[in-house]
Motif scaffolding. Structure first.
Motif, PDB file in Angstrom:
ATOM      1  N   THR A  22     -46.462 -80.106   1.767  1.00 56.90           N
ATOM      2  CA  THR A  22     -45.278 -80.725   2.363  1.00 56.90           C
ATOM      3  C   THR A  22     -44.059 -79.831   2.185  1.00 56.90           C
ATOM      4  OG1 THR A  22     -46.152 -82.940   1.928  1.00 56.90           O
ATOM      5  CG2 THR A  22     -43.786 -82.762   2.321  1.00 56.90           C
ATOM      6  N   ALA A  23     -43.909 -79.259   0.989  1.00 56.73           N
ATOM      7  CA  ALA A  23     -42.784 -78.367   0.720  1.00 56.73           C
ATOM      8  C   ALA A  23     -42.816 -77.143   1.629  1.00 56.73           C
ATOM      9  CB  ALA A  23     -42.796 -77.944  -0.752  1.00 56.73           C
ATOM     10  N   CYS A  24     -43.987 -76.568   1.809  1.00 55.27           N
ATOM     11  CA  CYS A  24     -44.139 -75.397   2.669  1.00 55.27           C
ATOM     12  C   CYS A  24     -43.713 -75.715   4.099  1.00 55.27           C
ATOM     13  CB  CYS A  24     -45.584 -74.910   2.630  1.00 55.27           C
ATOM     14  SG  CYS A  24     -45.911 -73.463   3.654  1.00 55.27           S
ATOM     15  N   HIS A  25     -44.101 -76.883   4.597  1.00 57.58           N
ATOM     16  CA  HIS A  25     -43.741 -77.292   5.951  1.00 57.58           C
ATOM     17  C   HIS A  25     -42.227 -77.468   6.103  1.00 57.58           C
ATOM     18  CE1 HIS A  25     -48.048 -79.010   6.700  1.00 57.58           C
ATOM     19  NE2 HIS A  25     -47.981 -77.702   6.861  1.00 57.58           N
ATOM     20  N   GLN A  26     -41.543 -77.750   4.985  1.00 57.71           N
ATOM     21  CA  GLN A  26     -40.088 -77.905   5.021  1.00 57.71           C
ATOM     22  C   GLN A  26     -39.343 -76.595   4.702  1.00 57.71           C
ATOM     23  OE1 GLN A  26     -38.273 -81.230   3.049  1.00 57.71           O
ATOM     24  NE2 GLN A  26     -39.885 -82.662   3.603  1.00 57.71           N
ATOM     25  N   GLY A  27     -40.077 -75.512   4.561  1.00 59.54           N
ATOM     26  CA  GLY A  27     -39.427 -74.224   4.336  1.00 59.54           C
ATOM     27  C   GLY A  27     -39.202 -73.842   2.890  1.00 59.54           C
ATOM     28  N   TRP A  28     -39.867 -74.551   1.971  1.00 61.97           N
ATOM     29  CA  TRP A  28     -39.773 -74.205   0.551  1.00 61.97           C
ATOM     30  C   TRP A  28     -40.814 -73.150   0.186  1.00 61.97           C
ATOM     31  CZ3 TRP A  28     -36.095 -76.105  -2.726  1.00 61.97           C
ATOM     32  CH2 TRP A  28     -35.426 -77.284  -2.349  1.00 61.97           C
ATOM     33  N   TRP A  29     -40.527 -72.416  -0.860  1.00 63.16           N
ATOM     34  CA  TRP A  29     -41.468 -71.472  -1.461  1.00 63.16           C
ATOM     35  C   TRP A  29     -41.676 -71.855  -2.928  1.00 63.16           C
ATOM     36  CZ3 TRP A  29     -43.463 -66.976   1.032  1.00 63.16           C
ATOM     37  CH2 TRP A  29     -42.988 -66.784   2.339  1.00 63.16           C
ATOM     38  N   VAL A  30     -42.929 -71.933  -3.358  1.00 63.23           N
ATOM     39  CA  VAL A  30     -43.220 -72.142  -4.779  1.00 63.23           C
ATOM     40  C   VAL A  30     -43.123 -70.789  -5.473  1.00 63.23           C
ATOM     41  CG1 VAL A  30     -44.907 -72.913  -6.479  1.00 63.23           C
ATOM     42  CG2 VAL A  30     -44.752 -74.079  -4.272  1.00 63.23           C
ATOM     43  N   ARG A  31     -42.156 -70.652  -6.370  1.00 65.64           N
ATOM     44  CA  ARG A  31     -41.902 -69.360  -7.012  1.00 65.64           C
ATOM     45  C   ARG A  31     -42.459 -69.287  -8.426  1.00 65.64           C
ATOM     46  NH1 ARG A  31     -37.985 -66.366  -4.515  1.00 65.64           N
ATOM     47  NH2 ARG A  31     -38.843 -64.773  -5.895  1.00 65.64           N
ATOM     48  N   GLN A  32     -42.618 -70.466  -9.071  1.00 62.25           N
ATOM     49  CA  GLN A  32     -43.228 -70.505 -10.402  1.00 62.25           C
ATOM     50  C   GLN A  32     -44.103 -71.745 -10.507  1.00 62.25           C
ATOM     51  OE1 GLN A  32     -39.376 -70.001 -12.716  1.00 62.25           O
ATOM     52  NE2 GLN A  32     -40.755 -68.742 -13.946  1.00 62.25           N
ATOM     53  N   ARG A  33     -45.209 -71.586 -11.212  1.00 66.67           N
ATOM     54  CA  ARG A  33     -46.127 -72.713 -11.418  1.00 66.67           C
ATOM     55  C   ARG A  33     -46.655 -72.651 -12.845  1.00 66.67           C
ATOM     56  NH1 ARG A  33     -49.258 -71.829  -7.459  1.00 66.67           N
ATOM     57  NH2 ARG A  33     -48.890 -73.604  -6.062  1.00 66.67           N
ATOM     58  N   LEU A  34     -46.602 -73.783 -13.547  1.00 61.00           N
ATOM     59  CA  LEU A  34     -47.188 -73.898 -14.880  1.00 61.00           C
ATOM     60  C   LEU A  34     -48.303 -74.933 -14.810  1.00 61.00           C
ATOM     61  CD1 LEU A  34     -46.974 -73.011 -17.903  1.00 61.00           C
ATOM     62  CD2 LEU A  34     -45.632 -75.095 -18.267  1.00 61.00           C
ATOM     63  N   VAL A  35     -49.530 -74.504 -15.066  1.00 60.90           N
ATOM     64  CA  VAL A  35     -50.706 -75.381 -15.026  1.00 60.90           C
ATOM     65  C   VAL A  35     -51.001 -75.855 -16.448  1.00 60.90           C
ATOM     66  CG1 VAL A  35     -53.134 -75.566 -14.388  1.00 60.90           C
ATOM     67  CG2 VAL A  35     -51.602 -74.105 -13.043  1.00 60.90           C
ATOM     68  N   VAL A  36     -51.018 -77.167 -16.642  1.00 62.98           N
ATOM     69  CA  VAL A  36     -51.097 -77.745 -17.989  1.00 62.98           C
ATOM     70  C   VAL A  36     -52.456 -78.400 -18.215  1.00 62.98           C
ATOM     71  CG1 VAL A  36     -50.024 -79.350 -19.617  1.00 62.98           C
ATOM     72  CG2 VAL A  36     -48.606 -78.181 -17.897  1.00 62.98           C
ATOM     73  N   ARG A  37     -53.080 -78.030 -19.335  1.00 66.54           N
ATOM     74  CA  ARG A  37     -54.299 -78.673 -19.819  1.00 66.54           C
ATOM     75  C   ARG A  37     -54.009 -79.311 -21.181  1.00 66.54           C
ATOM     76  NH1 ARG A  37     -56.396 -74.136 -17.183  1.00 66.54           N
ATOM     77  NH2 ARG A  37     -58.343 -74.500 -16.032  1.00 66.54           N
ATOM     78  N   GLU A  38     -54.665 -80.425 -21.462  1.00 63.64           N
ATOM     79  CA  GLU A  38     -54.511 -81.032 -22.785  1.00 63.64           C
ATOM     80  C   GLU A  38     -55.177 -80.159 -23.844  1.00 63.64           C
ATOM     81  OE1 GLU A  38     -53.088 -83.927 -25.462  1.00 63.64           O
ATOM     82  OE2 GLU A  38     -52.615 -83.500 -23.373  1.00 63.64           O
ATOM     83  N   LYS A  39     -56.412 -79.683 -23.551  1.00 60.91           N
ATOM     84  CA  LYS A  39     -57.132 -78.771 -24.439  1.00 60.91           C
ATOM     85  C   LYS A  39     -57.746 -77.644 -23.619  1.00 60.91           C
ATOM     86  CE  LYS A  39     -58.273 -81.707 -28.396  1.00 60.91           C
ATOM     87  NZ  LYS A  39     -59.358 -82.150 -29.318  1.00 60.91           N
TER      88      LYS A  39
END
Length: 248
Positions: free
Chosen positions: A183-200
């Motif tokens: 949805t963000a991409c369709h609105q012209g946003w760019w994901v510049r940072q991503r943090l993927v979280v795991r419990e363990k």
């Protein structure tokens, strides 16, 4: 014995005690949780400018960002639910940064249409489930389900309010993060940072923190494991949240 007694005196009921402030949340539908703490600790800290916290709830993220930033940074905390906004106001007044946080009881759509401010940083721990089974209160339904604030609307409001070089940071469950990014991409946003979280380390990812921009560029993806094999907090999680958790 003395150490345990000191802890009992330090910890207050109906809220969460951090190193430099206390957050009461007994009148908020959504309580202080790891999602908000991760976002407040991970989002970029400004040296100057203005911050917007969309759906601030108890005000936890606003307070964390106030602690992390100098006096020049002002934070607008917008909350739809009246009781939650009143509690955020009380938490603001009880904190060391009362003069730098402005709590606004408003719908973000109306706020976006009326304000002339533009923000260098926007943060949100938004509703993320599509409408489903009934909640015990309307306030909990508003906080939990996207019926009151769809992701399309959230992204549109953020785009209206963000300064040209600004950053919009959110925390989402893995199950909805992909659709949110589409949805963000369709609105012209760019994901510049991503943090993927795991419990363990051996667990599946359960949260993503995203930093979006209107400026094109590559995405830097990193990972965070919350707990070590023995159940204690991992070194990386401790490093990220050390300035906040009382007994780190």
């Amino acid at each position: 014995m003395h150490q345990h007694a000191a802890r009992a005196q330090t910890l207050r009921r109906n809220g969460f005690t951090f190193k430099q402030f206390f957050v009461a949340h007994d009148r908020c539908a959504m309580k202080v949780g790891t999602d908000a703490i991760l976002l407040g600790a991970w989002s970029a800290a400004l040296q100057n400018g203005r911050v917007l916290d969309i759906g601030c709830g108890s005000g936890i993220i606003s307070l964390m960002l106030a602690q992390r930033s100098p006096d020049a940074v002002i934070i607008d905390a917008v909350e739809l639910e009246t009781e939650a906004s009143m509690q955020a106001q009380e938490n603001r007044l009880a904190s060391p940064w009362a003069s730098r946080i402005v709590v606004v009881n408003a719908d973000i759509v109306n706020f976006a249409a009326q304000t002339t401010s533009r923000y260098a940083l926007i943060v949100s721990n938004p509703p993320y489930f599509p409408p489903g089974s009934a909640c015990r209160t309307q306030e909990l339904s508003t906080a939990r389900y996207t019926e009151s604030l769809s992701h399309e609307t959230l992204l549109h409001c953020a785009a209206m309010l963000l300064a040209p070089e600004g950053c919009f940071c959110v925390v989402l469950p893995i199950s909805v993060a992909s659709d949110f990014c589409t949805t963000a991409c369709h609105q012209g946003w760019w994901v510049r940072q991503r943090l993927v979280v795991r419990e363990k380390a051996d667990g599946k990812p359960h949260r993503q923190l995203l930093a979006l921009s209107k400026q094109a560029g590559a995405c830097d993806t990193q990972a965070l494991i919350v707990r070590a094999d023995d159940g204690s907090y991992s070194c990386d999680f401790r490093a990220l949240t050390n300035d906040f958790y009382l007994f780190m």
